[in-house]
Design an enzyme around this catalytic site. Structure first.
Site, PDB file in Angstrom:
ATOM      1  N   HIS A  80       0.832  -1.210   0.000  1.00  0.00           N
ATOM      2  CA  HIS A  80       0.000   0.000   0.000  1.00  0.00           C
ATOM      3  C   HIS A  80       0.863   1.255   0.000  1.00  0.00           C
ATOM      4  O   HIS A  80       1.497   1.600   1.002  1.00  0.00           O
ATOM      5  CB  HIS A  80      -0.907   0.000   1.242  1.00  0.00           C
ATOM      6  CG  HIS A  80      -1.909   1.113   1.255  1.00  0.00           C
ATOM      7  ND1 HIS A  80      -3.267   0.886   1.311  1.00  0.00           N
ATOM      8  CD2 HIS A  80      -1.771   2.452   1.216  1.00  0.00           C
ATOM      9  CE1 HIS A  80      -3.915   2.042   1.314  1.00  0.00           C
ATOM     10  NE2 HIS A  80      -3.002   3.020   1.256  1.00  0.00           N
ATOM     11  N   HIS A  82       1.127   5.400  -2.073  1.00  0.00           N
ATOM     12  CA  HIS A  82       0.591   6.386  -3.018  1.00  0.00           C
ATOM     13  C   HIS A  82       1.770   6.981  -3.773  1.00  0.00           C
ATOM     14  O   HIS A  82       2.411   7.919  -3.289  1.00  0.00           O
ATOM     15  CB  HIS A  82      -0.159   7.494  -2.263  1.00  0.00           C
ATOM     16  CG  HIS A  82      -1.350   7.004  -1.494  1.00  0.00           C
ATOM     17  ND1 HIS A  82      -2.643   7.259  -1.879  1.00  0.00           N
ATOM     18  CD2 HIS A  82      -1.441   6.252  -0.363  1.00  0.00           C
ATOM     19  CE1 HIS A  82      -3.488   6.693  -1.013  1.00  0.00           C
ATOM     20  NE2 HIS A  82      -2.772   6.079  -0.081  1.00  0.00           N
ATOM     21  N   GLN A 175      -9.877   9.747  -4.265  1.00  0.00           N
ATOM     22  CA  GLN A 175      -9.494  10.382  -2.992  1.00  0.00           C
ATOM     23  C   GLN A 175     -10.580  11.277  -2.406  1.00  0.00           C
ATOM     24  O   GLN A 175     -10.780  11.315  -1.189  1.00  0.00           O
ATOM     25  CB  GLN A 175      -8.206  11.201  -3.194  1.00  0.00           C
ATOM     26  CG  GLN A 175      -7.779  12.052  -2.014  1.00  0.00           C
ATOM     27  CD  GLN A 175      -7.288  11.232  -0.836  1.00  0.00           C
ATOM     28  OE1 GLN A 175      -6.161  10.781  -0.816  1.00  0.00           O
ATOM     29  NE2 GLN A 175      -8.137  11.031   0.187  1.00  0.00           N
ATOM     30  N   HIS A 233      -9.689   2.252   0.905  1.00  0.00           N
ATOM     31  CA  HIS A 233      -9.342   2.926   2.150  1.00  0.00           C
ATOM     32  C   HIS A 233     -10.608   2.812   3.003  1.00  0.00           C
ATOM     33  O   HIS A 233     -11.672   3.286   2.593  1.00  0.00           O
ATOM     34  CB  HIS A 233      -9.011   4.391   1.892  1.00  0.00           C
ATOM     35  CG  HIS A 233      -7.628   4.594   1.350  1.00  0.00           C
ATOM     36  ND1 HIS A 233      -7.217   4.075   0.154  1.00  0.00           N
ATOM     37  CD2 HIS A 233      -6.555   5.265   1.870  1.00  0.00           C
ATOM     38  CE1 HIS A 233      -5.952   4.400  -0.056  1.00  0.00           C
ATOM     39  NE2 HIS A 233      -5.527   5.124   0.964  1.00  0.00           N
ATOM     40  N   GLU A 236     -10.547   4.906   7.899  1.00  0.00           N
ATOM     41  CA  GLU A 236      -9.283   5.525   8.328  1.00  0.00           C
ATOM     42  C   GLU A 236      -9.612   6.757   9.165  1.00  0.00           C
ATOM     43  O   GLU A 236      -9.441   7.901   8.751  1.00  0.00           O
ATOM     44  CB  GLU A 236      -8.419   5.909   7.117  1.00  0.00           C
ATOM     45  CG  GLU A 236      -7.010   6.342   7.539  1.00  0.00           C
ATOM     46  CD  GLU A 236      -6.162   6.865   6.392  1.00  0.00           C
ATOM     47  OE1 GLU A 236      -6.698   7.126   5.307  1.00  0.00           O
ATOM     48  OE2 GLU A 236      -4.945   7.035   6.614  1.00  0.00           O
ATOM     49  N   ASP A 332       2.505   3.343   2.859  1.00  0.00           N
ATOM     50  CA  ASP A 332       1.458   4.331   2.577  1.00  0.00           C
ATOM     51  C   ASP A 332       1.999   5.583   1.886  1.00  0.00           C
ATOM     52  O   ASP A 332       1.551   5.934   0.816  1.00  0.00           O
ATOM     53  CB  ASP A 332       0.683   4.692   3.847  1.00  0.00           C
ATOM     54  CG  ASP A 332      -0.707   5.277   3.570  1.00  0.00           C
ATOM     55  OD1 ASP A 332      -1.173   5.175   2.416  1.00  0.00           O
ATOM     56  OD2 ASP A 332      -1.329   5.810   4.501  1.00  0.00           O
ATOM     57  N   TRP A 338       0.703  13.746   3.640  1.00  0.00           N
ATOM     58  CA  TRP A 338       0.196  13.029   4.820  1.00  0.00           C
ATOM     59  C   TRP A 338       1.311  12.605   5.771  1.00  0.00           C
ATOM     60  O   TRP A 338       1.080  12.323   6.925  1.00  0.00           O
ATOM     61  CB  TRP A 338      -0.603  11.796   4.372  1.00  0.00           C
ATOM     62  CG  TRP A 338      -1.861  12.174   3.658  1.00  0.00           C
ATOM     63  CD1 TRP A 338      -3.060  12.457   4.239  1.00  0.00           C
ATOM     64  CD2 TRP A 338      -2.055  12.335   2.251  1.00  0.00           C
ATOM     65  NE1 TRP A 338      -3.981  12.774   3.277  1.00  0.00           N
ATOM     66  CE2 TRP A 338      -3.401  12.702   2.043  1.00  0.00           C
ATOM     67  CE3 TRP A 338      -1.229  12.187   1.127  1.00  0.00           C
ATOM     68  CZ2 TRP A 338      -3.938  12.935   0.777  1.00  0.00           C
ATOM     69  CZ3 TRP A 338      -1.762  12.416  -0.132  1.00  0.00           C
ATOM     70  CH2 TRP A 338      -3.106  12.792  -0.299  1.00  0.00           C
TER      71      TRP A 338
HETATM   72  N1  17E Z   1      -5.198   9.434   1.278  1.00  0.00           N
HETATM   73  C1  17E Z   1      -5.949   8.948   2.294  1.00  0.00           C
HETATM   74  O1  17E Z   1      -7.188   9.041   2.251  1.00  0.00           O
HETATM   75  N2  17E Z   1      -5.341   8.361   3.324  1.00  0.00           N
HETATM   76  C2  17E Z   1      -4.023   8.268   3.372  1.00  0.00           C
HETATM   77  N3  17E Z   1      -3.441   7.681   4.422  1.00  0.00           N
HETATM   78  C3  17E Z   1      -3.237   8.786   2.325  1.00  0.00           C
HETATM   79  C4  17E Z   1      -3.863   9.375   1.279  1.00  0.00           C
HETATM   80  C5  17E Z   1      -1.762   8.692   2.377  1.00  0.00           C
HETATM   81 FE   FE2 Z   2      -3.447   5.061   1.817  1.00  0.00          FE
END
Ligand code: 17E
Ligand code: FE2
Length: 437
Positions: A80, A82, A175, A233, A236, A332, A338
């Site tokens: 995982h 980005h 996103q 995702h 989170e 990540d 982030w």
């Molecule tokens: N976008 C998101 O929604 N959550 C993350 N941890 C990252 C990007 C890195």
């Molecule tokens: Fe992520």
């Protein structure tokens, strides 16, 4: 061309058939057999595949590497990351609150300036950095809630460009949420048609619980229509009411997609009460979904609204593992809105995971190593091609350590990376010169 007639795996160590010539020979390596016991072996490689594993191979090779008793391991798996945002930390500004939400805002500004060259330059630099540290399988998310789909096109082209040395899977990741703008669903479908391997989503960031559930349904439809895997995702957030993981497990069961489905982050599981988490654990096991935890990122992003006691924000990795659910660890982010730190080193990721999740027992440390190797390959549905076995592609690494435990203790250097049967990268071990008493 060398012979390739040896057909036994680490289990068949007693046999030692002779071969004339290998392309590459690794001598004096330590490998772990299927019961995790270390055994000393030589490994012969020919035609891009592992062609022999034996206590001693009486053979010659075009290239010889002496592993000096060190661990020869399957490569690290980055399950995982980005890549579209990698190496953009501070652009156009730094994330001062350290939250997921400020990260999304900053990325929202940065992504307006994306060009194919910009994305590819940063992504290739990151991939080389990862590969030189032993990562040969990567699943990257790419933001497709951006009308030009620039980052997606850049990474799809790169996937082909790098395939002779690293395996890249691309997740189409909305996103900003599927329902934040009228054309985001169309963009997600288009991304799959253009060739994304995996369908992503972000149900906890849709405006309502109902929209979140609807997004999961939509993602499963797109994945089934296009015969794609799913990696969302999911939850989170520290909100104990964020319960999309149960929805994902239900759809994975009902559709029969099972282990083609992955839930990433699942941080809210760390905030659920035990009664609910216990029930959910059973559902997860039945559904066969994979879970990915990203300990470096979520230990820093989460808990930001807590004073003390302060939550860790990382999902219940130890309990998931104890219940036989496939869990892997991802990095990540590497220096992005982030998380402004990181180099792509999977031992950093595994080490943070074992600390935060308190997995310090010997079996637990071994399990954390599996979470940055085998379990990641399983999540990527690439386990058939993965592992130190005769007949499998010769993708492996040698570490400056005799065991996974030692690798974590000393954050060992990956001294050799072999990809598709060829030496791809070599890193010398740094030695201190001591001038004191
Ligand atoms: N976008 C998101 O929604 N959550 C993350 N941890 C990252 C990007 C890195
Ligand atoms: Fe992520």
């Amino acid at each position: 061309m060398s012979q390739n007639r040896l057909k036994y795996s680490v289990e068949g160590l007693g046999e030692n058939l002779l071969t004339t010539q290998y392309d590459l020979m690794i001598r004096h390596a330590t490998v772990l057999n299927s019961s995790q016991t270390p055994v000393k072996v030589d490994v012969g490689v020919s035609g891009g595949k592992i062609s022999a594993i034996s206590p001693q191979l009486e053979a010659t090779a075009t290239q010889d590497i002496n592993a000096q008793g060190n661990l020869l391991s399957p490569p690290f798996v980055e399950s995982h990351i980005h890549l579209d945002s990698a190496l953009t930390a501070g652009e156009p500004r730094w994330n001062e609150s350290g939250t997921l939400f400020e990260g999304i805002q900053i990325w929202g500004d940065r992504k307006r300036q994306l060009t194919v060259e910009d994305v590819q330059k940063r992504a290739i630099q990151t991939l080389k950095q990862q590969a030189s540290q032993g990562v040969l399988l990567v699943r990257t998310h790419v933001d497709v809630s951006e009308p030009s789909l620039t980052a997606l096109q850049a990474l799809l082209a790169l996937r082909e460009e790098v395939k002779d040395w690293i395996t890249l899977q691309v997740v189409a990741f909305p996103q900003d949420g599927i329902y934040s703008r009228p054309d985001n669903e169309t963009l997600l479908r288009e991304a799959v048609q253009l060739g994304a391997d995996v369908v992503g989503g972000i149900p906890h960031y849709e405006l309502t619980r109902e929209d979140g559930v609807k997004s999961v349904q939509c993602i499963f439809e797109i994945a089934q229509d296009g015969d794609r895997a799913i990696d969302l995702h999911c939850d989170e957030i520290d909100d104990p009411q964020s319960r999309f993981l149960e929805v994902v497990a239900a759809y994975a069961s009902h559709t029969g997609m099972g282990s083609k489905v992955t839930a990433s982050h699942t941080c809210a599981m760390g905030s659920y009460d035990n009664g609910y988490a216990y029930k959910l654990m059973g559902f997860l096991k039945r559904s066969q979904v994979n879970i990915i935890a990203n300990p470096l990122i979520n230990i820093t992003l989460q808990g930001r609204s807590d004073t003390y006691p302060k939550r860790r924000g990382v999902t219940r990795v130890k309990e998931l593992w104890q219940n036989g659910i496939n869990v892997s660890f991802g990095h990540d982010c590497i220096q992005d809105p982030w998380y402004n730190l990181g180099t792509g080193n999977m031992l950093d990721v595994g080490s943070m995971g074992l600390h935060v999740c308190q997995m310090t027992g010997q079996d637990e440390i071994a399990a954390c190593y599996e979470m940055i190797t085998h379990n990641g390959a399983k999540t990527l549905n690439l386990e058939d091609e993965y592992g130190i076995e005769v007949g499998k592609p010769a993708n492996f690494i040698i570490l400056d350590a005799a065991s996974p435990y030692e690798a974590f203790c000393r954050r060992a250097t990956v001294t050799h990376v072999v990809s598709r049967g060829k030496l791809l990268a070599r890193t010398p071990v740094v030695e201190t010169e001591w001038f004191g008493d």
